[in-house]
Scaffold this active site. Structure first.
Site, PDB file in Angstrom:
ATOM      1  N   ASN A  10       3.662 -27.409 -33.433  1.00  0.00           N
ATOM      2  CA  ASN A  10       4.909 -26.706 -33.762  1.00  0.00           C
ATOM      3  C   ASN A  10       4.621 -25.214 -33.640  1.00  0.00           C
ATOM      4  O   ASN A  10       3.937 -24.646 -34.498  1.00  0.00           O
ATOM      5  CB  ASN A  10       5.318 -27.087 -35.200  1.00  0.00           C
ATOM      6  CG  ASN A  10       6.497 -26.261 -35.702  1.00  0.00           C
ATOM      7  OD1 ASN A  10       7.152 -25.553 -34.935  1.00  0.00           O
ATOM      8  ND2 ASN A  10       6.755 -26.355 -36.999  1.00  0.00           N
ATOM      9  N   LYS A  12       6.649 -22.850 -33.947  1.00  0.00           N
ATOM     10  CA  LYS A  12       7.517 -22.051 -34.834  1.00  0.00           C
ATOM     11  C   LYS A  12       8.095 -20.855 -34.059  1.00  0.00           C
ATOM     12  O   LYS A  12       8.398 -20.998 -32.884  1.00  0.00           O
ATOM     13  CB  LYS A  12       6.740 -21.607 -36.076  1.00  0.00           C
ATOM     14  CG  LYS A  12       6.018 -22.767 -36.759  1.00  0.00           C
ATOM     15  CD  LYS A  12       5.505 -22.397 -38.116  1.00  0.00           C
ATOM     16  CE  LYS A  12       4.717 -23.546 -38.691  1.00  0.00           C
ATOM     17  NZ  LYS A  12       4.404 -23.372 -40.093  1.00  0.00           N
ATOM     18  N   HIS A  93      12.086 -29.474 -41.515  1.00  0.00           N
ATOM     19  CA  HIS A  93      10.877 -28.706 -41.844  1.00  0.00           C
ATOM     20  C   HIS A  93      11.159 -27.838 -43.071  1.00  0.00           C
ATOM     21  O   HIS A  93      12.242 -27.290 -43.223  1.00  0.00           O
ATOM     22  CB  HIS A  93      10.480 -27.837 -40.641  1.00  0.00           C
ATOM     23  CG  HIS A  93       9.097 -27.277 -40.771  1.00  0.00           C
ATOM     24  ND1 HIS A  93       8.805 -26.233 -41.622  1.00  0.00           N
ATOM     25  CD2 HIS A  93       7.929 -27.621 -40.183  1.00  0.00           C
ATOM     26  CE1 HIS A  93       7.511 -25.965 -41.547  1.00  0.00           C
ATOM     27  NE2 HIS A  93       6.957 -26.799 -40.680  1.00  0.00           N
ATOM     28  N   GLU A  95      10.337 -24.950 -43.800  1.00  0.00           N
ATOM     29  CA  GLU A  95      10.732 -23.559 -43.521  1.00  0.00           C
ATOM     30  C   GLU A  95      12.225 -23.477 -43.223  1.00  0.00           C
ATOM     31  O   GLU A  95      12.884 -22.493 -43.555  1.00  0.00           O
ATOM     32  CB  GLU A  95       9.880 -22.997 -42.369  1.00  0.00           C
ATOM     33  CG  GLU A  95       8.462 -22.713 -42.847  1.00  0.00           C
ATOM     34  CD  GLU A  95       7.408 -22.683 -41.760  1.00  0.00           C
ATOM     35  OE1 GLU A  95       7.762 -22.718 -40.561  1.00  0.00           O
ATOM     36  OE2 GLU A  95       6.221 -22.641 -42.118  1.00  0.00           O
ATOM     37  N   GLU A 164       4.406 -33.166 -45.096  1.00  0.00           N
ATOM     38  CA  GLU A 164       3.824 -31.823 -45.082  1.00  0.00           C
ATOM     39  C   GLU A 164       4.015 -31.167 -46.450  1.00  0.00           C
ATOM     40  O   GLU A 164       5.076 -30.582 -46.719  1.00  0.00           O
ATOM     41  CB  GLU A 164       4.529 -30.957 -44.044  1.00  0.00           C
ATOM     42  CG  GLU A 164       4.449 -31.472 -42.633  1.00  0.00           C
ATOM     43  CD  GLU A 164       4.687 -30.349 -41.635  1.00  0.00           C
ATOM     44  OE1 GLU A 164       3.792 -30.128 -40.822  1.00  0.00           O
ATOM     45  OE2 GLU A 164       5.733 -29.694 -41.705  1.00  0.00           O
ATOM     46  N   GLY A 170       0.262 -23.469 -43.638  1.00  0.00           N
ATOM     47  CA  GLY A 170      -0.140 -22.104 -43.305  1.00  0.00           C
ATOM     48  C   GLY A 170      -0.990 -21.431 -44.366  1.00  0.00           C
ATOM     49  O   GLY A 170      -1.186 -20.214 -44.336  1.00  0.00           O
ATOM     50  N   SER A 210      -2.100 -27.139 -42.582  1.00  0.00           N
ATOM     51  CA  SER A 210      -3.427 -26.544 -42.344  1.00  0.00           C
ATOM     52  C   SER A 210      -4.420 -27.503 -41.702  1.00  0.00           C
ATOM     53  O   SER A 210      -5.615 -27.480 -42.032  1.00  0.00           O
ATOM     54  CB  SER A 210      -3.993 -25.968 -43.658  1.00  0.00           C
ATOM     55  OG  SER A 210      -3.182 -24.917 -44.118  1.00  0.00           O
TER      56      SER A 210
HETATM   57  C1  PEP Z   1       3.790 -26.817 -40.036  1.00  0.00           C
HETATM   58  O1  PEP Z   1       4.432 -25.833 -40.319  1.00  0.00           O
HETATM   59  O2  PEP Z   1       4.367 -27.831 -39.589  1.00  0.00           O
HETATM   60  C2  PEP Z   1       2.355 -26.778 -40.268  1.00  0.00           C
HETATM   61  C3  PEP Z   1       1.747 -27.898 -40.503  1.00  0.00           C
HETATM   62  O3  PEP Z   1       1.767 -25.553 -40.231  1.00  0.00           O
HETATM   63  P1  PEP Z   1       0.183 -25.231 -40.389  1.00  0.00           P
HETATM   64  O4  PEP Z   1      -0.545 -26.213 -39.540  1.00  0.00           O
HETATM   65  O5  PEP Z   1       0.045 -23.833 -39.903  1.00  0.00           O
HETATM   66  O6  PEP Z   1      -0.139 -25.396 -41.836  1.00  0.00           O
END
Ligand code: PEP
Length: 253
Positions: A10, A12, A93, A95, A164, A170, A210
């Site tokens: 992703n 983003k 998601h 976000e 998630e 992040g 992460s």
């Molecule tokens: C995400 O936003 O879907 C995600 C898993 O981000 P990160 O891998 O940067 O934690």
């Protein structure tokens, strides 16, 4: 037959045409690692370009509008995304839930629209740190999914769930393998309840938060983990394909 691990990047709100070289490198590496299904969700502006540049990986979007067309300035429908070459869309998601106040009901409508347009859906769910500390993470996540998963005939065939935890996205923090297994097992139970004993077990459940090349093996090798949704580490072919490589080296379950 066992499903291949599904590793989805992703991007983003990252990426200009200069990043097409990374997409090409990811695609070339994916052609050498056919034990893993690799996909990328670039920003809207790059979907068509990535679609044209790659041969092996799936290309998808990070959101869609629930409608098909009409007066919705700045929005993009699933039909338009499919036309641009997207084969799947990430929905729900955290976000988008946070930045745009998206409700479970809206997310479900988006999912139904994406499926109707012939796309696959990756449905995200996950709890905040406060919810986990309160001991209500499982109840919260299952409630999110119950309210946002599309209830349509044959939905399960094109559905993936991504767990998630918000506090892991992040941040460099990851859930423990035991916590991931516990949550994924609970999600599996819900999928069987909603989609039946035949289809519920076929829906892949990805872990996101992460994931990096050095922790991928432990997380991806855990029970009920069918792959990973990767943010930051998907921005370069080296780190993203390091994760895919770890997935490809897992013993077949
Ligand atoms: C995400 O936003 O879907 C995600 C898993 O981000 P990160 O891998 O940067 O934690």
């Amino acid at each position: 037959m066992a499903q291949r691990p599904y590793i989805v990047g992703n991007w983003k709100m990252n990426g200009t045409r200069a990043m097409l070289s990374e997409a090409r490198a990811i695609d070339r590496a994916a052609q050498r690692n056919m034990k893993v299904e690799v996909a990328l969700a670039p920003p809207y502006t790059l979907i068509h370009a990535v679609h044209r540049e790659v041969e092996q990986i799936g290309v998808g979007a990070q959101d869609c509008h629930p409608g098909e067309d009409g007066p919705h300035t700045g929005d993009v429908s699933a039909t338009m995304l499919a036309d641009a070459g997207a084969k799947f869309v990430i929905l729900g998601h955290s976000e988008r839930r946070q930045d745009h106040g998206e409700s479970n009901e809206l997310i479900r409508q988006k999912a139904e629209s994406a499926l109707a347009a012939g796309m696959r859906v990756i449905m995200c769910c996950g709890e905040s740190d406060a919810t986990r500390q309160s001991g209500k993470a499982e109840k919260f996540v299952l409630g999110q999914l119950r309210a946002s998963l599309p209830v349509m005939d044959d939905a399960s065939e094109r559905l993936t769930v991504a767990y998630e935890p918000i506090w892991a996205i992040g941040t460099g923090k990851t859930a423990t393998v035991a916590d991931v297994v516990e949550m994924h097992t609970a999600i599996r139970g819900l999928l069987v309840e909603l989609f039946g004993a035949e289809h519920g077990p076929e829906i892949r459940i990805l872990y996101g938060g992460s994931v990096k090349p050095d922790n991928a093996r432990d997380l991806l090798g855990a029970a009920e983990v069918g792959g990973a949704l990767v943010g930051g580490a998907s921005l370069t072919a080296d780190s993203f394909m390091g994760i895919a490589l770890a997935a490809g080296e897992l013993p077949e379950s």
